[in-house]
Write an enzyme that holds these catalytic residues in place. Structure first.
Site, PDB file in Angstrom:
ATOM      1  N   GLU A 170     -40.022  28.593  17.268  1.00  0.00           N
ATOM      2  CA  GLU A 170     -39.651  28.057  18.578  1.00  0.00           C
ATOM      3  C   GLU A 170     -38.299  28.627  19.038  1.00  0.00           C
ATOM      4  OE1 GLU A 170     -39.803  23.792  18.406  1.00  0.00           O
ATOM      5  OE2 GLU A 170     -41.877  23.765  17.735  1.00  0.00           O
ATOM      6  N   HIS A 173     -43.328  21.693  22.500  1.00  0.00           N
ATOM      7  CA  HIS A 173     -42.612  20.691  21.703  1.00  0.00           C
ATOM      8  C   HIS A 173     -42.190  19.513  22.584  1.00  0.00           C
ATOM      9  CE1 HIS A 173     -40.182  20.220  17.737  1.00  0.00           C
ATOM     10  NE2 HIS A 173     -40.572  19.049  18.193  1.00  0.00           N
TER      11      HIS A 173
END
Length: 342
Positions: A280, A298
């Site tokens: 990420e 997320h």
């Protein structure tokens, strides 16, 4: 630290939630300072000046902050006055809690505060994956209506396998059972005691769970034991036409093995829902090839309500730390070391 010196609480990043409460409740007993160091080496130098009398670090996860991974080297720099890292989040894989313990530093996190919001995300991904809602929305936006859209499946009567029946996993299980009539099985290292207040069955192994589950929802932490633990063997053990959802950490799934499983001519994966990824904020473009994969950036705790609850838990942890009171949210690994007398 001199007896007359006020302790310092360092904010490791921009604070947006429960800020007023922090200054009201903690500002009366400690100085609150913001991280201005531009690099780890600058932080090390600033410990003797800007952050003198440092007692607690309020750790806000930010992949681009100057502190980076809180590791053994980082903890070796901290003054003896700094005995606590109060982390904003339930997951804390960017903090080496074993190294912290070695240096006499306690680490707390925010379990419970994230349960509802993350569970809501998991429920959405389960429904989207089993009903192929992403594919349907994609069709709508392209003006294709139902062209090429296969019939989906219903969650009612299916079996939900929870891997990691903690706070979040428990909320997901309860909601899917009560709202959609799913049978719940779960796998932990050992059965939950006392038993959950809803009907569920403990599976003695992950493989046993995978063989009976129509939907598998992952809720385990990321550590050296769980990293890439959901891989080729696990995909092979899943039921045909099953669904995999991950709202835990991206690193618990072997992404290469996931792509192989998705591309297989006889793929067992009816659908996949992912809220977390190994690197990420990067998402592997290959995942975007599949109409049966729902992707979120997320979003687990991306609500003002959840973030405020998390902030209040951190404030309580900081207050206990400064007052020398028992910590209510010390991370499990450290509590285990304490119980073992290590």
């Amino acid at each position: 630290m001199p007896d007359n010196a006020r302790p310092k609480v360092l904010l490791s990043g921009p604070l947006q939630y429960a800020k007023k409460e922090l200054y009201e409740q903690i500002g009366s007993i400690a100085d609150i300072v913001e991280l201005t160091s531009k690099s780890r080496q600058e932080f090390k130098s600033d410990l003797a000046t800007k952050y003198q009398n440092l007692s607690v670090i309020y750790h806000l996860h930010d992949p681009e902050d100057a502190l980076g991974q809180l590791d053994d080297e980082f903890f070796s720099w901290l003054p003896k006055s700094c005995k606590h890292i109060c982390h904003f989040g339930a997951g804390y894989d960017d903090v080496d809690v074993t190294a912290a313990y070695k240096h006499g530093i306690s680490v707390t996190h925010t379990p419970g505060a994230v349960d509802d919001a993350t569970a809501t995300t998991a429920v959405y991904l389960i429904l989207s994956a089993i009903r192929h809602f992403y594919h349907a929305e994609k069709n709508c936006r392209a003006g294709q209506w139902k062209k090429g859209l296969p019939l989906a499946r219903d969650p009612e009567g299916k079996t939900l396998g929870i891997v990691g029946m903690g706070g979040i996993g428990g909320v997901v299980a309860r909601r899917m059972q009560l709202g959609w009539g799913m049978k719940v099985v779960y796998y932990n290292r050992k059965p939950i005691e006392p038993k959950p207040d809803f009907e569920c069955e403990y599976m003695s192994s992950l493989e046993e769970l995978l063989k009976v589950s129509d939907v598998v929802s992952l809720h385990m932490p990321l550590n050296s034991q769980t990293a890439k633990s959901f891989s080729t063997a696990q995909f092979a053990a899943m039921k045909p036409s099953s669904v995999l959802v991950n709202t835990a950490r991206g690193g618990v799934i072997d992404e290469d093995a996931l792509l192989v499983a998705l591309r297989a001519k006889d793929s067992k994966l009816w659908g996949v829902g992912l809220d977390v990824f190994p690197n990420e904020p990067e998402i592997n473009p290959a995942l975007m090839e599949f109409d049966n994969v729902t992707l979120l950036p997320h979003m687990g705790t991306e609500t003002t309500d959840s973030r405020h609850k998390m902030g209040m838990v951190v404030i309580n942890n900081i207050s206990n730390a400064l007052k020398g009171e028992p910590l209510t949210n010390q991370v499990p690994e450290q509590k285990k070391l304490i119980s073992e007398g290590k």
